[in-house]
Design an enzyme around this catalytic site. Structure first.
Site, mmCIF file in Angstrom:
data_model
loop_
_atom_site.group_PDB
_atom_site.id
_atom_site.type_symbol
_atom_site.label_atom_id
_atom_site.label_comp_id
_atom_site.label_asym_id
_atom_site.label_seq_id
_atom_site.Cartn_x
_atom_site.Cartn_y
_atom_site.Cartn_z
ATOM 1 N N LYS A 51 0.960 8.848 2.347
ATOM 2 C CA LYS A 51 -0.392 8.772 2.901
ATOM 3 C C LYS A 51 -0.587 7.483 3.691
ATOM 4 O O LYS A 51 -1.612 6.818 3.603
ATOM 5 C CB LYS A 51 -1.426 8.872 1.780
ATOM 6 C CG LYS A 51 -1.362 10.200 1.049
ATOM 7 C CD LYS A 51 -2.468 10.336 0.032
ATOM 8 C CE LYS A 51 -2.394 11.629 -0.726
ATOM 9 N NZ LYS A 51 -2.506 12.810 0.049
ATOM 10 N N CYS A 52 0.397 7.165 4.490
ATOM 11 C CA CYS A 52 0.432 5.922 5.240
ATOM 12 C C CYS A 52 0.468 6.238 6.733
ATOM 13 O O CYS A 52 0.969 7.289 7.137
ATOM 14 C CB CYS A 52 1.690 5.142 4.830
ATOM 15 S SG CYS A 52 2.021 3.639 5.759
#
Length: 176
Positions: A51-52
């Protein structure tokens, strides 16, 4: 004196490199592993997160792996939740995400800490005060290149993409 310092530094680096192969870690399937399992291969160690903003680097990592795996190269991903909670998933969720979103086929390891009090010993050996490349990992997708003999060769910061010329050149040089 300068020669003596250089020899001491080289000896220290070689000793640290030998220790890298003996540091145990777990695969994402909870099996015992270490860099010794990849002896004779050039290894790119990467701390990853799903989730970057840099998560799309999985695509470049897979591309590198496919391009060079027949030449004894492997990418090893260590999911990490140390940076703003960007890898909150379970092992199964991480595996599913990597396979369905990026068709990752390189080895995934169990989630670890790459900094702080709970830092995994592999990352202490790479980034600790006595490590090969002292200084904390700055974010997700930091990369460390390990030679066929287990010696650390290079460190690449998170924004250096897998396909950047300096990363590719270092891999190709290590494979020679």
């Amino acid at each position: 004196m300068k020669l003596l310092c250089t020899l001491f530094s080289a000896t220290t680096l070689i000793a640290a490199a030998a220790d890298l192969t003996e540091i145990p870690f777990k695969t994402i399937k909870d099996e015992d592993s270490s860099l010794a399992d990849y002896q004779g291969k050039v290894v790119l160690v990467v701390n990853t997160a799903s989730k970057c903003g840099l998560t799309k680097q999985y695509e470049g990592l897979e591309s590198l792996y496919q391009k060079y795996k027949s030449k004894d190269f492997v990418v090893i991903a260590f999911p990490c939740n140390d940076f703003n909670g960007q890898e909150p998933g379970t092992a199964k969720e991480i595996q599913k995400f990597c396979k369905t979103k990026f068709d990752v086929s390189f080895p995934l390891m169990a989630k670890i800490h790459v900094k702080g009090e709970s830092q995994h010993p592999l990352y202490t050996a790479l980034t600790g005060p006595e490590g090969a490349f002292p200084g904390d990992v700055k974010w997700n997708f930091g990369k460390f290149l390990i030679g066929k003999n287990g010696e650390p060769i290079a460190r690449f910061e998170p924004k250096q993409t897998p396909e950047s010329p300096e990363v590719v050149a270092a891999i190709e040089n290590a494979l020679e």
